[in-house]
Structure formats: structure tokens, C-alpha cells
Design a protein around this motif. Structure first.
Motif, mmCIF file in Angstrom:
data_model
loop_
_atom_site.group_PDB
_atom_site.id
_atom_site.type_symbol
_atom_site.label_atom_id
_atom_site.label_comp_id
_atom_site.label_asym_id
_atom_site.label_seq_id
_atom_site.Cartn_x
_atom_site.Cartn_y
_atom_site.Cartn_z
ATOM 1 N N SER A 75 0.828 -1.194 0.000
ATOM 2 C CA SER A 75 0.000 0.000 0.000
ATOM 3 C C SER A 75 0.868 1.252 0.000
ATOM 4 O O SER A 75 0.490 2.277 -0.543
ATOM 5 C CB SER A 75 -1.017 -0.013 1.142
ATOM 6 N N ARG A 76 2.042 1.142 0.599
ATOM 7 C CA ARG A 76 2.955 2.294 0.584
ATOM 8 C C ARG A 76 3.431 2.584 -0.849
ATOM 9 O O ARG A 76 3.508 3.723 -1.278
ATOM 10 C CB ARG A 76 4.136 1.983 1.496
ATOM 11 N N GLN A 78 1.825 1.806 -3.558
ATOM 12 C CA GLN A 78 0.689 2.360 -4.293
ATOM 13 C C GLN A 78 0.493 3.818 -3.915
ATOM 14 O O GLN A 78 0.182 4.650 -4.752
ATOM 15 C CB GLN A 78 -0.572 1.548 -3.989
ATOM 16 N N LYS A 83 1.322 1.496 -9.436
ATOM 17 C CA LYS A 83 0.089 0.721 -9.332
ATOM 18 C C LYS A 83 0.296 -0.740 -9.742
ATOM 19 O O LYS A 83 -0.515 -1.586 -9.420
ATOM 20 C CB LYS A 83 -1.030 1.347 -10.183
ATOM 21 N N GLN A 95 -7.413 -19.799 -6.063
ATOM 22 C CA GLN A 95 -7.787 -19.130 -7.317
ATOM 23 C C GLN A 95 -6.995 -17.852 -7.560
ATOM 24 O O GLN A 95 -6.505 -17.600 -8.656
ATOM 25 C CB GLN A 95 -9.264 -18.750 -7.251
ATOM 26 N N GLU A 96 -6.886 -17.059 -6.496
ATOM 27 C CA GLU A 96 -6.148 -15.801 -6.626
ATOM 28 C C GLU A 96 -4.710 -16.078 -7.046
ATOM 29 O O GLU A 96 -4.172 -15.439 -7.943
ATOM 30 C CB GLU A 96 -6.130 -15.058 -5.282
ATOM 31 N N VAL A 99 -4.457 -17.043 -10.756
ATOM 32 C CA VAL A 99 -4.633 -15.910 -11.674
ATOM 33 C C VAL A 99 -3.413 -14.983 -11.640
ATOM 34 O O VAL A 99 -2.912 -14.540 -12.677
ATOM 35 C CB VAL A 99 -5.921 -15.123 -11.333
ATOM 36 N N ILE A 100 -2.922 -14.717 -10.451
ATOM 37 C CA ILE A 100 -1.772 -13.815 -10.333
ATOM 38 C C ILE A 100 -0.556 -14.418 -11.031
ATOM 39 O O ILE A 100 0.138 -13.735 -11.793
ATOM 40 C CB ILE A 100 -1.448 -13.511 -8.854
ATOM 41 N N HIS A 103 -0.670 -14.033 -14.734
ATOM 42 C CA HIS A 103 -0.492 -12.671 -15.252
ATOM 43 C C HIS A 103 0.687 -11.949 -14.608
ATOM 44 O O HIS A 103 0.727 -10.722 -14.592
ATOM 45 C CB HIS A 103 -1.772 -11.858 -15.013
ATOM 46 N N TYR A 107 3.097 -7.246 -13.831
ATOM 47 C CA TYR A 107 3.478 -6.482 -12.640
ATOM 48 C C TYR A 107 4.935 -6.070 -12.674
ATOM 49 O O TYR A 107 5.794 -6.819 -13.114
ATOM 50 C CB TYR A 107 3.188 -7.292 -11.379
ATOM 51 N N THR A 268 -9.800 -5.644 9.145
ATOM 52 C CA THR A 268 -9.023 -4.751 8.282
ATOM 53 C C THR A 268 -9.710 -3.405 8.060
ATOM 54 O O THR A 268 -9.051 -2.383 7.989
ATOM 55 C CB THR A 268 -8.762 -5.382 6.906
#
Ligand SMILES: [Zn+2]
Lengths: 485, 352
Positions: A75-76, A78, A83, A95-96, A99-100, A103, A107, A268
């Protein structure tokens, strides 16, 4: 590559000047030198690899030990405008992760835990990418003699080779000479091919103080007195979540300060609100657990109070380092009552397996799952350490922690300059003309007799806390969306 | 959330109700037994409406109600509201929006919508100030991707104005400024950091649980509003994938197979579906409970003989008739037929 770092810093990241060491490290990287950097917390570690990635347009892979730490860093990053950032951690579901991985080439900044890199499939995918910079954060975790040994870190030398030996940046906040050498050896690097950049630990703008109290009641009262008057924002550290919550309630009702607890046990969304309120100046004080760092970079924190004793001097220096990042005066206070020592000793007993548990696990190795608490035991078991050898390792580790704790207590009772005492553990000394006895520690001046004056003289109320805040829903939605026309 | 408050809201002063069944209904444990009691308590609309919420211990909640004289309890963790409990229930119900806005959580994932919407507000708020230096909320990988796509596709449509308009209309429509003020505190944006449920509860001298329920309800109202918008409206994409099935997927497949192969044997279905026969029974019972009484082929599944016996011997309150008692009257009665009959009678009574 010829790059004007100063103007890039201003134009692309909006900062006027580098923090100490940043520019030297970046120059090293741009001339393709592997670098080991010892940077204090808040020294702007993220900016180093972010800027390298942005200017060289290369892909950066960052190894980091803790999920919470990684999420903070994502987050820092970003926040600073990048991004294309992703984190490969065990927090992802199946699943995550799939997919990551598919792709991954989209990144530019890829965070991964060392466990993830031990996975063949993940490593294969990463090998297919070009990694321009390999960053190892919290690099001291690689050392078996360091306080936070993570066996998975030992694998990173192999990973580095598998990635074709990319340019490597190793970073940590504190490391002795032995640990530094360990880092270089385990990563299979030559000492001569690694530039070491060690920044001073000393933060001259943080005033050091400690107070010994007769018991918890007196400590609680002292905390209330301090919080009532000290000009914030501030952080108070606790070693338990429940005490942090309890104190937040007490301080809210006994003072007119806005106080909230903040720790890893909260959901969170709640944490996000509190973090945001603290950033915006809508909260004066957070009661936090030491295990849980805030991901945010808040420059104007004026004081850090330790309600509980930290485990060692290194942690203490890291935690007080959160105040005064704007280079304005900051204040570190350690409150101590004799029972605090036993609290820390219990924590040591709880984190280091005792002989019975170790024996049980050696007899039932199936119970040695990858659970965090057994990770280290599993490492020794898998590497053929006998029960006696493993026992010796843990006995040694317990002794080391106890002696670190003793050093911490010695700091509290120290009858001399606290700064000298702290820096001693980092082999750092200050000459007399490097010191400012008017703003150093409670040994040099009678701080506790006049702390209210100190407060008025040095700790400046943040401007943010007086900003206009919307109240009704009409005002809130008007404030949220800046409408043209 | 505090279970005792939910027990007050969903308790009855006429009927002993099972603590576990109420809790499991709200968090969506779809066992036939839970669903059956949800039917008996008129709670079918709330199945799964508080999915993923943590509740306290049953014992603690019940004890709390008892200590404060709000409920009587029996040995089986069942409770019935006292007059004082019914009063308290009335207070909660008059404070909250109609419960149908909580029930919306049974058909749509309102909690997820809440997080999406709040994240979207943050993105657009910072965008309206042309600021890209901020800490994004981040939900999880897929949700973050959805928000990213949504923003890329819609940012040319003057989103700040659209958000302002949507929220203005919605909050005015609540006709309750207190509730509208509470709603906006769930948001975060440029220079605005909202409040946590705890903070609101402290300020308003309310319960954290009530605040969380009010948030879910108001987001329910907002979701209904957004769902009614035309398909090309930029907010529509924020509702993608929120719909929940009324019957669990595998139960639905079993049920549809049964309907398609009229009067096929349940054994054949079990073989084709590769499940146990008892699982087929459970799936069909779930379908019976969740579907309107006319949409389920009771006739095909309760033998006329059994039906006649059941009609002749059931007590006035069919719902609490036990299988053991029924067996005394009808020795070769199967549990499946017995439960189906109970469901049939309970639903027919409701729908008349
Ligand atoms: Zn000194």
C-alpha cells in the motif's frame, strides 16, 4: 546510465531531498553494484527500489518475511504512485494465486514470501520473467544467530542463482558485523563484490527518557498525566492486545485526547479507518502492539511511549524511530515497573519451545507442520540435528534473549547518558561536539522535574489537528467529492 | 456481533427457540435441521444474511439474557422472551429500519457491496481532488481488480458528480438524518476518515452490534436503489456477482434432476449424482423448505397411504411434533416423509 537523481526525486516522487544514504545506495545500484544497506526504520527503504524500478524500467522482486509487512509495503508503494504491484503470500487463496501467477508479467513490483519462492511452480513462473533487481528486505532473518531467524531465508541464495544472479539489494535496520557477513555468505556472494552502506543509528532529534515506577497503578497514573499534556500525535506501545485496548478506553475517558487501539487482531476495515484518522489528524494517539507496525508513513509523530518493556534494544530503537521523522523534536519515554521484566520473560518462554515440547515433536515429527510456531524446529529436524543438538540451539537462543532483555533493563536503570548506552549496542560512539546536552536524555537534564516545560518548548502541536472537519452528512458528501462548478 | 442482541431481535415471547438454530440461520449453515427451524421461526428470509460475521458463545449470550430478566431458558439451549425481553425487542425494532433490509443480505452479499462501495468512494474522492498519493483500502485480489476495471471504464463520466447525486438522493430518501449521518461515517476519502462502529457506538451511546446492523441495513437500501438503475449506469458494475442462490447449488442440481425425470427413483439420482441416498433426501428437503409450497412436488414424494396416516394423527402444532411421537402412531413412517409433511403443513399454514 546517466541519471539526475535529484531532479527525478522531485519530479516523479515530489520529495525535495533524499534521506541519509538513499542517494549513495541508488548510485551504487545504477552502477550495478550489489549492495547491503543498514538503514534505520523510516529511512525510506521503499523509495530505494521503487525509484530504481521506475527509472530503470526494470522489474523488481522483493522478498519480505511477514504478510502484514508486505501488505503495508504494497500500500505504501501504491501510495507513492506505483500501481503495478502484487504480493505473493500464503494469504492468497488457490484461485487468486493461479490468476496472479498467470499474469505475473503485468506487474513491475512483485513481493514474495520466502516460502512462496520455495514452491517449484512459483519459481518457474518467476524465472520466465526478467528480474532487474532482487531485493531482500529484513535480510538479517537469514542469520541463524540473529534474533528473527527464518529458515526459509536460507533458500534465497539458490533462488538468486535460479534467477540468473540479478543485481541484489539487501536491507535491514540493524545487523552486527557477524550477521552482515552471514547475509553475504548465505546469499552466495563474495564480500568483495558487495558494497556495504551502514547508516548511523543515532537520531539526534529524539530525546531519550525512562521512568521507574513502583507498580502498575503508579504507571497507569503516570501514563494518564503524560497523555493529558504531551502535544501529539503519539504512539503508545504495549506488549498485549488486551492491555492496548484497555488503555485506549481508559485514556479516552480520563483525558480529552482522541485515543484508539490499533493491532493485528482487529478487522481490516476498522484498522483502515483508524490508520486514516491518525494520518488525517483526527486521532491524537494510538495504543499499538509492538508486533504490529503501522504501514503508514506519518512524519509528525511527536512522542513514543513504551508502556511495556520491548524485548531488546534493537526493537526499542526501531519503535522510537517512528517519531520525529520530519526532523522536528521528538520524545521517547519508557515506563517501567519491576514486574515488567517477568512479563517479557514469560513471552520468551512462550516463543521458545521447551524441552518437553521439543521431545514430543522429535518423537512425533508428523506434528511438525509448516505452522509458523514449528517452522524453526522443523528446520533443525529436517537438517538432521539430533534432539540434543536442537535442545542446545534453543537453550542458546533462550540465553541470548535473556541477556538481550537484561541489556534492555540495564538501559532503564542506566546512570549515565542514555544515548551513549543505546549506541553502544551498535558499536556507535558520539564525540562530545556531536552531542547536544540540552536535548539528549534525562540524565543530562532534569527532564522528569520539568517535562511540562520540555513539552511546551519542543513538542509542536500539529497543524493538521485543527483543520475543519465535516459533521452532517450534507457536509461530508460535499467534502468527499470536489465538484467542478 | 453480540449474539444476545440478535437473539432479542429474532426471539419470540410465544415460542421457545433454539439459540443455535438462530445463529446458524443468520450465518448460513444450511443443514436441513437449521433450515427447518428457520422455517418454524419464520426466518427463511434471513438465511445467510450475516454471512461471515463472528458471534460470541451461545452460553454467554443466553446467560446474559437470563441475568437481565429478558428471557426464560430451558435445558436444551432454547429461550423464550419475557415481557421485558419483548419490550427490548420492540425498542430494537423501532430503532432499526424494517428487517426486510437485513433480509436483503440473504439474497445479495451486502457486506461485500459495502466494502466495494466504500472503496469506490475513496478512489473517486481522491480523483476529484486529482490526488493519487493515498493509501487505497484494498479488499482482496479479485475485488481490487474489479474496482480497478470499474474505475478505468467509468472515470470519463464525471464520477464525482454522479456519486454526489446518488448519495444525496439516497440519503435524503432515508428521511432520517441520524441514520444518514451514521451511514457517511462508513466512508473514507480525501481529508475525511470516517468513524469505526466502536467510535459511533460510544458517541451515540448505542451498541456496536446495532451500529453494524444499521450499516448493513442502510447499505441494503442503497443496494436496492443501485440494482434498479439501468444497465449502462456506472454504478451497476459495483453489483456484479453479489447475488446469492436461494438453494445451494448441489441441492438445486439434485432437485432439478428429480423434477426432470418425473417420478424417477431416488436411488437412481443418488447413483447419477454420485452421492449417498441420505444426501439426496437432504437436498430435496432443502428445496422443499426454500421453495414456495406450490413449486415442490410433495405428492410425488409422500405416499398417499402415509399422507392419510399423517393427516389423521398429527397434533395441532405440526412443527414441534417429534419423529418419535409420530412413529408411535405410524410404525413404518420414514423420517423423510415425516419431515416433508411437516414442511408442507407449516408452509401451507403460512401461505394461507
Ligand atoms: Zn545523554
Amino acid at each position: 546510465m546517466k541519471i539526475n537523481l535529484q531532479s527525478a526525486l522531485k519530479n516523479e516522487f515530489g520529495f525535495d531531498s533524499f534521506r541519509p544514504g538513499q542517494e549513495t545506495i541508488l548510485k551504487n545500484l545504477f552502477s550495478h553494484k550489489n549492495t547491503l544497506a543498514i538503514l534505520p526504520t523510516g529511512g525510506g527503504k521503499t523509495l530505494l527500489y521503487q525509484m530504481y524500478g521506475a527509472l530503470s524500467r526494470q522489474r523488481v522482486m522483493i522478498v519480505s518475511p511477514l504478510i502484514s509487512l508486505m501488505q503495508d509495503q504494497v500500500s505504501r508503494l501504491q501510495y507513492l504512485g506505483s500501481k503495478r504491484v502484487v504480493a505473493l503470500t500464503s494469504a492468497l487463496d488457490y484461485q487468486e494465486k493461479a490468476v496472479i501467477l498467470k499474469h505475473l508479467n503485468q506487474y513491475q513490483f512483485i513481493y514474495a514470501s520466502p516460502e512462496m519462492l520455495a514452491n517449484e511452480q512459483v519459481l518457474r513462473q518467476i524465472k520466465s520473467l526478467n528480474i532487474g533487481l532482487f531485493v531482500i528486505d529484513e535480510a538479517h532473518c537469514i542469520s541463524e544467530w540473529g534474533p528473527d531467524f527464518r529458515p526459509d531465508y536460507l533458500n534465497l541464495g539458490k533462488v538468486r542463482h535460479a534467477l540468473g544472479n540479478p543485481l541484489t539489494l539487501m536491507m535491514t535496520a540493524t545487523a552486527t558485523k557477524t550477521v552482515r557477513q552471514d547475509i553475504i555468505d548465505h546469499l552466495d556472494l563474495e564480500s568483495t563484490s558487495v558494497e556495504q552502506i551502514v547508516l548511523p543509528v543515532n537520531r539526534p532529534n529524539i530525546f531519550l527518557s525512562a521512568k521507574i515506577l513502583s507498580g502498575q497503578q503508579e504507571k497507569d497514573q503516570t501514563l494518564i498525566d503524560l497523555v493529558r499534556q504531551l502535544h501529539g500525535p503519539g504512539i503508545i506501545y504495549f506488549s498485549s492486545k488486551s492491555k492496548a485496548e484497555q488503555a485506549a478506553v481508559t485514556l479516552s475517558s480520563q483525558t480529552d485526547r482522541r485515543v484508539m487501539a490499533y493491532h493485528g487482531g482487529m478487522d481490516t476495515q476498522q484498522r483502515f479507518h483508524i490508520q486514516q484518522q491518525f494520518m488525517d489528524g483526527n486521532l491524537d494517539i494510538v495504543c499499538a502492539t509492538s508486533a504490529f507496525g503501522m504501514g503508514i508513513d506519518k512524519d509528525d509523530i511527536r512522542f513514543v511511549i513504551h508502556y511495556h518493556l520491548p524485548a531488546n534494544i534493537q526493537s526499542y530503537v526501531q519503535e522510537i524511530g517512528r517519531c520525529g521523522r520530519d526532523q522536528q523534536p521528538g520524545l521517547a519515554i519508557l515506563l517501567y515497573e519491576p514486574n515488567d521484566r517477568y512479563l517479557q520473560m514469560n513471552l520468551i518462554d512462550n516463543t521458545i519451545p521447551d524441552r518437553n515440547l521439543l521431545q514430543y515433536l522429535y518423537q512425533h515429527p508428523k506434528a511438525l507442520t509448516n505452522e509458523d510456531q514449528f517452522r524453526v524446529i522443523k528446520y533443525y529436524y529436517d537438517h538432521g540435528y539430533s534432539f540434543d543438538q536442537a535442545t542446545a540451539v534453543f537453550d542458546h537462543s533462550r540465553e541470548r534473549r535473556l541477556s538481550e532483555l537484561t541489556a534492555m533493563v540495564r538501559y532503564v536503570y542506566h546512570d549515565g547518558c542514555r544515548r551513549d548506552e543505546l549506541l553502544k549496542y551498535f558499536d556507535e560512539t558520539l564525540s562530545e561536539d556531536q552531542k547536544n546536552s540540552a536535548f539528549c536524555c534525562d540524565h543530562d537534564i532534569d527532564f522528569w522535574g520539568h517535562w511540562q516545560n520540555f513539552n511546551d518548548k519542543y513538542l509542536k502541536q500539529s497543524e493538521k489537528s485543527v483543520e475543519y472537519r465535516p459533521q452532517s452528512w450534507h457536509e461530508v458528501i460535499d467534502k468527499l467529492f470536489l465538484l467542478k462548478n | 456481533m453480540e449474539l444476545s442482541i440478535l437473539l432479542l431481535i429474532f426471539g419470540s415471547s410465544e415460542q421457545f427457540r433454539r439459540v443455535k438454530a438462530i445463529k446458524n440461520t443468520l450465518r448460513g449453515r444450511r443443514t436441513v435441521s437449521n433450515l427447518y427451524w428457520a422455517l418454524q421461526y419464520d426466518m427463511l428470509d434471513f438465511v445467510d444474511s450475516l454471512h461471515g460475521t463472528g458471534f460470541g458463545e451461545d452460553e454467554v449470550a443466553v446467560k446474559q439474557l437470563k441475568v437481565h430478566g429478558l428471557a426464560d431458558t430451558d435445558d436444551n439451549f432454547q429461550f423464550k422472551l419475557t415481557a421485558k425481553g419483548a419490550d427490548q425487542q420492540e425498542k430494537y425494532l423501532s430503532r432499526l429500519l424494517p428487517l426486510k433490509y437485513l433480509a436483503l443480505g440473504s439474497r445479495y452479499d451486502v457486506a461485500k457491496f459495502m466494502r466495494r462501495f466504500s472503496f469506490a468512494v475513496q478512489i473517486v474522492s481522491e480523483f476529484s481532488y486529482t490526488n493519487n498519493k493515498y493509501y487505497p483500502q484494498s479488499i482482496n485480489y479479485f475485488e481490487d481488480q474489479l474496482l480497478k476495471r470499474w474505475f478505468v471504464q467509468t472515470k470519463h463520466t464525471d464520477l464525482p458528480a454522479q456519486f454526489h447525486q446518488l448519495l444525496n438522493g439516497f440519503l435524503n430518501g432515508l428521511a432520517n438524518d441520524e441514520l444518514a449521518n451514521l451511514f457517511v461515517q462508513s466512508l473514507v476519502g480525501h481529508g475525511f476518515s470516517g468513524l469505526t462502529a466502536d467510535q459511533i457506538a460510544t458517541q451515540a451511546h448505542s451498541d456496536v452490534t446495532v451500529v453494524n446492523l444499521e450499516w448493513l441495513q442502510t447499505y441494503g437500501v442503497l443496494l436496492e436503489r443501485v440494482l434498479k438503475l439501468p444497465n449502462d449506469n456506472p454504478f451497476k458494475m459495483l453489483t456484479v456477482g453479489l447475488e446469492k442462490p436461494i438453494i445451494a447449488q448441489s441441492a438445486k442440481e439434485t432437485f432439478e434432476m428429480f423434477v426432470h425425470q418425473e417420478n424417477g427413483s431416488l436411488n437412481t439420482i443418488a447413483q447419477k449424482r454420485r452421492v449417498k441416498l441420505t444426501t439426496v433426501y437432504e437436498h430435496l428437503l432443502e428445496a422443499a423448505i426454500m421453495l414456495p409450497v406450490t413449486k415442490f412436488p410433495y405428492k410425488a414424494l409422500i405416499q398417499p397411504e402415509s399422507k392419510r396416516h399423517l393427516e389423521a394423527s398429527h397434533p395441532v402444532n405440526v412443527g414441534s411434533w417429534t419423529f418419535e411421537a409420530a412413529k408411535q402412531e405410524i410404525p413404518d413412517l420414514s423420517f423423510f416423509e415425516f419431515r416433508l409433511f411437516q414442511i408442507y403443513r407449516s408452509k401451507s399454514a403460512d401461505e394461507n
